[in-house]
Design a protein around this motif. Structure first.
Motif, short mmCIF file in Angstrom:
data_model
loop_
_atom_site.label_atom_id
_atom_site.label_comp_id
_atom_site.label_asym_id
_atom_site.label_seq_id
_atom_site.Cartn_x
_atom_site.Cartn_y
_atom_site.Cartn_z
N PRO A 21 0.75 -1.19 0.02
CA PRO A 21 0.18 -0.04 0.02
C PRO A 21 0.74 1.28 -0.06
CG PRO A 21 -0.65 -1.55 1.89
CD PRO A 21 0.67 -1.96 1.42
N ASP A 22 0.30 2.21 -0.65
CA ASP A 22 1.06 3.78 -0.62
C ASP A 22 2.24 3.48 -1.34
OD1 ASP A 22 -1.00 4.76 1.21
OD2 ASP A 22 -0.24 4.04 2.87
N TYR A 67 8.57 4.92 -0.33
CA TYR A 67 7.30 4.82 0.58
C TYR A 67 6.65 6.03 0.89
CZ TYR A 67 4.23 2.79 3.90
OH TYR A 67 3.24 2.68 4.81
N LEU A 68 5.70 6.17 0.83
CA LEU A 68 4.59 7.64 1.34
C LEU A 68 5.53 8.56 0.62
CD1 LEU A 68 3.67 6.74 4.78
CD2 LEU A 68 2.48 6.80 2.79
N ASP A 69 6.06 8.72 -0.61
CA ASP A 69 6.71 9.89 -1.31
C ASP A 69 7.85 10.15 -0.92
OD1 ASP A 69 4.55 9.94 -3.37
OD2 ASP A 69 3.39 11.18 -2.18
N ARG A 70 8.66 9.32 -0.10
CA ARG A 70 9.91 9.60 0.27
C ARG A 70 10.76 8.28 0.41
NH1 ARG A 70 9.67 11.91 6.28
NH2 ARG A 70 11.54 10.83 6.17
#
Length: 90
Positions: A21-22, A67-70
């Motif tokens: 996810p994400d 992950y989570l844009d980082r």
């Protein structure tokens, strides 16, 4: 022994893959393997590549993923938890 004899198949018996996810392009298996459809700078590729994690603190296996844009270093056990169970309880 030839290099071809040492390869691990992309799919093991009883292994189930699910999207992490994400993220874009990462999947985690029930056996704790992580694969990526990332293709360097060129975006998502068509053929998945099983990632090789590295040892991090306390001997856990970690993966460096977006992950989570980082870009983050995440343990294998946390990736399996997030993929198959959901976020850890507070």
């Amino acid at each position: 022994m030839a290099a071809a004899d040492k390869t691990i198949p992309i799919q093991l018996d009883g292994e189930i893959w699910r999207k992490l996810p994400d993220t874009d392009g990462y999947e985690v298996s029930t056996m704790g393997r992580v694969r990526s459809y990332q293709n360097g700078r060129h975006g998502l590729g068509r053929v998945p590549v099983v990632l090789v994690g590295g040892a991090c603190n306390k001997g856990y296996i970690c993966f460096k993923i977006k992950y989570l844009d980082r870009r983050r270093t995440v343990t294998r056990c946390k990736l399996v938890l997030l993929t198959f169970i959901g976020p850890a309880p507070e």
